[in-house]
Design a protein around this motif. Sequence first.
Motif, mmCIF file in Angstrom:
data_model
loop_
_atom_site.group_PDB
_atom_site.id
_atom_site.type_symbol
_atom_site.label_atom_id
_atom_site.label_comp_id
_atom_site.label_asym_id
_atom_site.label_seq_id
_atom_site.Cartn_x
_atom_site.Cartn_y
_atom_site.Cartn_z
ATOM 1 N N MET A 1 -0.551 -16.938 -10.372
ATOM 2 C CA MET A 1 0.684 -16.492 -9.712
ATOM 3 C C MET A 1 0.987 -17.360 -8.499
ATOM 4 O O MET A 1 2.137 -17.751 -8.264
ATOM 5 C CB MET A 1 0.557 -15.028 -9.269
ATOM 6 N N VAL A 2 -0.050 -17.651 -7.713
ATOM 7 C CA VAL A 2 0.118 -18.481 -6.515
ATOM 8 C C VAL A 2 0.630 -19.869 -6.893
ATOM 9 O O VAL A 2 1.602 -20.374 -6.307
ATOM 10 C CB VAL A 2 -1.215 -18.588 -5.739
ATOM 11 N N ALA A 3 0.002 -20.483 -7.883
ATOM 12 C CA ALA A 3 0.397 -21.832 -8.297
ATOM 13 C C ALA A 3 1.799 -21.846 -8.904
ATOM 14 O O ALA A 3 2.606 -22.739 -8.618
ATOM 15 C CB ALA A 3 -0.614 -22.379 -9.300
ATOM 16 N N ARG A 4 2.092 -20.843 -9.728
ATOM 17 C CA ARG A 4 3.381 -20.812 -10.434
ATOM 18 C C ARG A 4 4.550 -20.590 -9.492
ATOM 19 O O ARG A 4 5.630 -21.169 -9.684
ATOM 20 C CB ARG A 4 3.336 -19.704 -11.498
ATOM 21 N N THR A 5 4.354 -19.761 -8.463
ATOM 22 C CA THR A 5 5.457 -19.407 -7.574
ATOM 23 C C THR A 5 5.523 -20.269 -6.321
ATOM 24 O O THR A 5 6.482 -20.179 -5.555
ATOM 25 C CB THR A 5 5.336 -17.936 -7.134
ATOM 26 N N GLY A 6 4.492 -21.089 -6.103
ATOM 27 C CA GLY A 6 4.472 -21.908 -4.900
ATOM 28 C C GLY A 6 4.056 -21.151 -3.659
ATOM 29 O O GLY A 6 4.379 -21.562 -2.535
ATOM 30 N N ALA A 7 3.324 -20.066 -3.824
ATOM 31 C CA ALA A 7 2.878 -19.261 -2.685
ATOM 32 C C ALA A 7 1.801 -19.991 -1.889
ATOM 33 O O ALA A 7 1.090 -20.853 -2.412
ATOM 34 C CB ALA A 7 2.353 -17.916 -3.174
ATOM 35 N N GLY B 1 -13.409 -3.921 -6.826
ATOM 36 C CA GLY B 1 -14.307 -4.209 -7.931
ATOM 37 C C GLY B 1 -14.131 -5.629 -8.453
ATOM 38 O O GLY B 1 -14.000 -6.586 -7.692
ATOM 39 N N SER B 2 -14.076 -5.757 -9.760
ATOM 40 C CA SER B 2 -13.953 -7.074 -10.390
ATOM 41 C C SER B 2 -12.599 -7.722 -10.140
ATOM 42 O O SER B 2 -12.428 -8.919 -10.392
ATOM 43 C CB SER B 2 -14.180 -6.952 -11.905
ATOM 44 N N SER B 3 -11.631 -6.927 -9.653
ATOM 45 C CA SER B 3 -10.292 -7.467 -9.400
ATOM 46 C C SER B 3 -10.183 -8.193 -8.065
ATOM 47 O O SER B 3 -9.253 -8.973 -7.852
ATOM 48 C CB SER B 3 -9.248 -6.332 -9.442
ATOM 49 N N THR B 4 -11.107 -7.919 -7.162
ATOM 50 C CA THR B 4 -11.025 -8.457 -5.807
ATOM 51 C C THR B 4 -11.014 -9.984 -5.785
ATOM 52 O O THR B 4 -11.947 -10.639 -6.254
ATOM 53 C CB THR B 4 -12.205 -7.945 -4.955
ATOM 54 N N VAL B 5 -9.933 -10.553 -5.227
ATOM 55 C CA VAL B 5 -9.817 -12.009 -5.154
ATOM 56 C C VAL B 5 -8.884 -12.404 -4.022
ATOM 57 O O VAL B 5 -7.909 -11.704 -3.730
ATOM 58 C CB VAL B 5 -9.312 -12.598 -6.494
ATOM 59 N N LEU B 6 -9.206 -13.514 -3.366
ATOM 60 C CA LEU B 6 -8.381 -14.091 -2.308
ATOM 61 C C LEU B 6 -8.153 -15.562 -2.632
ATOM 62 O O LEU B 6 -9.109 -16.317 -2.834
ATOM 63 C CB LEU B 6 -9.075 -13.954 -0.947
ATOM 64 N N VAL B 7 -6.875 -15.945 -2.690
ATOM 65 C CA VAL B 7 -6.507 -17.326 -3.005
ATOM 66 C C VAL B 7 -5.727 -17.919 -1.844
ATOM 67 O O VAL B 7 -4.825 -17.281 -1.308
ATOM 68 C CB VAL B 7 -5.649 -17.391 -4.294
ATOM 69 N N LYS B 8 -6.079 -19.125 -1.448
ATOM 70 C CA LYS B 8 -5.372 -19.826 -0.370
ATOM 71 C C LYS B 8 -5.263 -21.296 -0.745
ATOM 72 O O LYS B 8 -6.262 -21.931 -1.103
ATOM 73 C CB LYS B 8 -6.141 -19.674 0.952
ATOM 74 N N GLU C 1 -12.135 -14.808 -12.886
ATOM 75 C CA GLU C 1 -10.981 -14.130 -12.293
ATOM 76 C C GLU C 1 -10.245 -13.282 -13.333
ATOM 77 O O GLU C 1 -10.046 -13.710 -14.471
ATOM 78 C CB GLU C 1 -10.033 -15.175 -11.707
ATOM 79 N N ARG C 2 -9.858 -12.072 -12.930
ATOM 80 C CA ARG C 2 -9.263 -11.130 -13.882
ATOM 81 C C ARG C 2 -7.747 -11.301 -14.019
ATOM 82 O O ARG C 2 -7.076 -11.808 -13.111
ATOM 83 C CB ARG C 2 -9.563 -9.688 -13.460
ATOM 84 N N TYR C 3 -7.238 -10.811 -15.139
ATOM 85 C CA TYR C 3 -5.798 -10.758 -15.368
ATOM 86 C C TYR C 3 -5.277 -9.449 -14.786
ATOM 87 O O TYR C 3 -5.758 -8.368 -15.145
ATOM 88 C CB TYR C 3 -5.492 -10.829 -16.868
ATOM 89 N N GLY D 1 -1.508 -9.425 -18.210
ATOM 90 C CA GLY D 1 -1.491 -9.645 -16.774
ATOM 91 C C GLY D 1 -1.636 -11.130 -16.492
ATOM 92 O O GLY D 1 -1.622 -11.956 -17.401
ATOM 93 N N GLU D 2 -1.779 -11.464 -15.223
ATOM 94 C CA GLU D 2 -1.890 -12.873 -14.831
ATOM 95 C C GLU D 2 -2.890 -12.990 -13.694
ATOM 96 O O GLU D 2 -2.989 -12.110 -12.841
ATOM 97 C CB GLU D 2 -0.526 -13.412 -14.394
ATOM 98 N N LYS D 3 -3.650 -14.064 -13.683
ATOM 99 C CA LYS D 3 -4.584 -14.304 -12.594
ATOM 100 C C LYS D 3 -3.812 -14.563 -11.292
ATOM 101 O O LYS D 3 -2.750 -15.180 -11.321
ATOM 102 C CB LYS D 3 -5.472 -15.503 -12.915
ATOM 103 N N VAL D 4 -4.372 -14.088 -10.182
ATOM 104 C CA VAL D 4 -3.714 -14.293 -8.891
ATOM 105 C C VAL D 4 -3.573 -15.781 -8.603
ATOM 106 O O VAL D 4 -2.542 -16.234 -8.090
ATOM 107 C CB VAL D 4 -4.486 -13.586 -7.760
ATOM 108 N N SER D 5 -4.590 -16.566 -8.930
ATOM 109 C CA SER D 5 -4.505 -18.011 -8.699
ATOM 110 C C SER D 5 -3.353 -18.621 -9.486
ATOM 111 O O SER D 5 -2.695 -19.558 -9.017
ATOM 112 C CB SER D 5 -5.823 -18.690 -9.081
#
Length: 381
Positions: free
Chosen positions: A168-174, A322-329, A343-345, A162-166
């Motif tokens: 994914m955000v950085a890689r895709t430019g979100a 649970g442990s997956s909960t994350v918000l990136v901005k 941060e989880r994968y 898997g991949e960390k949400v942070s």
Amino acid sequence: MSTSASPRRQGAQKKKAVKKKRRKVSFLRKLARGFMFCLLLLTIGMGWLYFAPSALNFRYLIADTLITTQHRYMAKYIIGEEELKNRVAEYNQRFIHMGDEVDTHTITAPVTEAAAEAAEVKDEKPLVEIEQVSGSGYSGYVMTVNDPTKVRLGIPDKAGSGEKVSSMVARTGAIAGVNGGGFADPEWKGNGFKPIGLVISQGKLFYNGLGGKTSTQIVGIDKQGKMIAGNYSLEELGKLGVQEAVSFQPRIIVNGKGLIKNAAEGWGIAPRTAMGQRADGALLFVVIDGRQPGYSIGANLYDVQQIMLKHGAVIAANLDGGSSTVLVKDNEIVNKPSSQYGERYLPTAFLVFEHPEQVKIDNIWEGLDPSQIDAAKKRPR
């Protein structure tokens, strides 16, 4: 003089020794009394917890909270092994039925940039707004995405992990991102690569882990940005034109009404992530931190439902928490994830883009048999 002083010194030393011994005995007695008092309180407390009818709801609250963690087995010491099995089965059935009611909500289609310029309409609302929320025992955030058509599903870019949400955000430019659907997680040490149920991205079926099932609980959006949540088959999802979706449950709001009656039906206290939509089309993402005494213990699903209703949601559904909960901005983690490992994968995340049409997301699961994916395989370092 030395001969006559010696007995006095010896007497003084004896008195000091006696006093010291008495203090030690007194301290041990106090310690023993304190221990007995604590033991008495513990006995009374355990007696109340296990035998008092008034403690029934509290026992179930503890058990439901444990069920949401990697220590699920410990719930059997609170309500018994048989009752634990019944409790989990009861929730699963209830969650399935919470997705049955036909959703009839409609949204106001967002004004396109071209149409806005032609009509000289100036929308001062930013694409993404974040506000803090808090309640009894919990703290978290509500992220509002004012244009639902700007949301795409992010997935990992490498097979086997898997991949960390942070990331994914950085890689895709979100602009922003939150965690999405569930995944196979053996002994809570999974690699985050094997989703549960379906993954739909850009209108295409990326992953089908239904096995022999004909339907699943879906959380996603269609071509117009309308949120789709509930129990659907693949055929129904195709007819609805679903663009981005993951499998998770339960749906907690449908047609403007909450489906969870009270906190006792809230499935314990835990970190939470949920997605909802207002009638004007804006998407709402609720992210609640938990398992951090002194900051935020967590919320139950009733709490999340009430936050959604307060913010005008006409439909809402639970996402992986649970442990997956994350918000990136803006490439920063906004909340405080509860995982002790950071941060989880994860296999999926809902990402927000200024120009989603320019984003290319490849199917990393293409050609892979879900039954052959090793969910417990170690992640590459």
